[in-house]
Scaffold this motif. Structure first.
Motif, short mmCIF file in Angstrom:
data_model
loop_
_atom_site.label_atom_id
_atom_site.label_comp_id
_atom_site.label_asym_id
_atom_site.label_seq_id
_atom_site.Cartn_x
_atom_site.Cartn_y
_atom_site.Cartn_z
N MET A 1 -3.96 9.40 2.12
CA MET A 1 -4.82 9.07 0.98
C MET A 1 -5.13 10.30 0.14
N ASN A 2 -5.30 11.42 0.81
CA ASN A 2 -5.55 12.69 0.10
C ASN A 2 -4.36 13.09 -0.76
N ASP A 3 -3.17 12.93 -0.20
CA ASP A 3 -1.95 13.31 -0.90
C ASP A 3 -1.56 12.34 -2.01
N PHE A 4 -1.99 11.08 -1.87
CA PHE A 4 -1.60 10.04 -2.84
C PHE A 4 -2.83 9.28 -3.35
N PRO A 5 -3.50 9.82 -4.38
CA PRO A 5 -4.70 9.17 -4.91
C PRO A 5 -4.45 7.72 -5.37
N ASP A 6 -3.23 7.41 -5.81
CA ASP A 6 -2.92 6.03 -6.21
C ASP A 6 -3.10 5.07 -5.03
N MET A 7 -2.84 5.57 -3.84
CA MET A 7 -2.99 4.75 -2.64
C MET A 7 -4.47 4.39 -2.44
N ALA A 8 -5.35 5.34 -2.72
CA ALA A 8 -6.79 5.10 -2.57
C ALA A 8 -7.24 3.98 -3.52
N VAL A 9 -6.72 4.00 -4.74
CA VAL A 9 -7.07 2.95 -5.71
C VAL A 9 -6.56 1.60 -5.23
N GLU A 10 -5.34 1.57 -4.71
CA GLU A 10 -4.77 0.32 -4.20
C GLU A 10 -5.58 -0.19 -3.01
N ILE A 11 -6.03 0.71 -2.14
CA ILE A 11 -6.86 0.31 -0.99
C ILE A 11 -8.16 -0.32 -1.48
N MET A 12 -8.75 0.27 -2.52
CA MET A 12 -9.99 -0.31 -3.06
C MET A 12 -9.75 -1.74 -3.54
N ARG A 13 -8.62 -1.96 -4.20
CA ARG A 13 -8.29 -3.32 -4.66
C ARG A 13 -8.15 -4.28 -3.48
N VAL A 14 -7.41 -3.85 -2.46
CA VAL A 14 -7.19 -4.68 -1.28
C VAL A 14 -8.52 -5.00 -0.59
N LEU B 1 0.81 -1.22 0.00
CA LEU B 1 0.00 0.00 0.00
C LEU B 1 0.84 1.27 0.00
N PHE B 2 2.01 1.21 0.63
CA PHE B 2 2.86 2.39 0.79
C PHE B 2 4.07 2.39 -0.15
N ALA B 3 4.19 1.40 -1.00
CA ALA B 3 5.39 1.22 -1.82
C ALA B 3 5.72 2.42 -2.70
N LYS B 4 4.72 3.12 -3.20
CA LYS B 4 4.97 4.23 -4.14
C LYS B 4 5.02 5.60 -3.46
N ILE B 5 4.95 5.62 -2.15
CA ILE B 5 4.94 6.89 -1.43
C ILE B 5 6.37 7.36 -1.16
N ALA B 6 6.59 8.64 -1.33
CA ALA B 6 7.93 9.23 -1.17
C ALA B 6 8.47 8.96 0.24
N PRO B 7 9.78 8.61 0.33
CA PRO B 7 10.40 8.32 1.63
C PRO B 7 10.21 9.44 2.66
N ALA B 8 10.24 10.69 2.23
CA ALA B 8 10.07 11.81 3.18
C ALA B 8 8.67 11.77 3.82
N LYS B 9 7.67 11.43 3.02
CA LYS B 9 6.30 11.34 3.53
C LYS B 9 6.17 10.13 4.47
N LEU B 10 6.84 9.02 4.13
CA LEU B 10 6.81 7.84 5.00
C LEU B 10 7.51 8.13 6.33
N LYS B 11 8.56 8.95 6.28
CA LYS B 11 9.27 9.32 7.50
C LYS B 11 8.33 10.10 8.43
N LEU B 12 7.55 11.01 7.86
CA LEU B 12 6.57 11.76 8.65
C LEU B 12 5.51 10.82 9.23
N LEU B 13 5.07 9.87 8.42
CA LEU B 13 4.06 8.91 8.85
C LEU B 13 4.60 8.06 10.00
#
Length: 154
Positions: free
Chosen positions: A117-130, A15-27
């Protein structure tokens, strides 16, 4: 565990694979690390859905109360995410998650998860698949469990 290790573990979650490392660090920084012992519930069906959890290590069963018994509908393991349905649908927990081994998770607050999810719409699509895949699997498991309950005794 260091923040950079948590970021690396988050990157392994599909789910988080395509998210920028800086954003993951904040998360990772905004998340809370929790440990459950074997047999302990991470959360119970009916609890308020205030967070999602990323499994860093260990395994757990996903159990649904059928009224007569608990039915195991899935198993979660390292790099999976649980608890997001309650956040996305704004409902109480739809299942109980119980550790089957020592379980380490990263607790992601509802606000942090929705911001991502707001910042990364691709994540929302992946969540729908999951979620669609999970719904399909859970429906099959419940159907099997019901057919076993109603099968004539041999």
């Amino acid at each position: 565990m260091l923040l950079k290790d948590e970021v690396e573990m988050l990157r392994r979650v599909p789910l988080f694979a395509k998210i920028a490392p800086a954003k993951l660090k904040l998360l990772a920084f905004a998340s809370e690390r929790l440990t459950c012992r074997e047999g302990q519930n991470l959360f119970r069906q009916g609890d308020a859905g205030d967070a999602a959890y990323v499994v860093l290590s260990g395994t757990a069963d996903v159990l649904v109360d059928s009224g007569e018994s608990e039915i195991k509908v899935a198993e979660v393991e390292q790099n999976s995410i649980v608890g997001e349905i309650a956040i996305l649908c704004d409902v109480s927990r739809t299942a109980t998650v119980r550790a089957t081994t020592r379980l380490e998770v990263l607790k992601i607050s509802k606000d942090s998860f929705l911001d991502l999810m707001n910042d990364f719409p691709d994540m929302a699509v992946e969540i729908m698949r999951v979620l669609a895949d999970r719904l399909n699997h859970t429906t099959m498991e419940l159907s099997l469990a019901r057919s076993r309950e109603h099968a004539p005794a041999s």
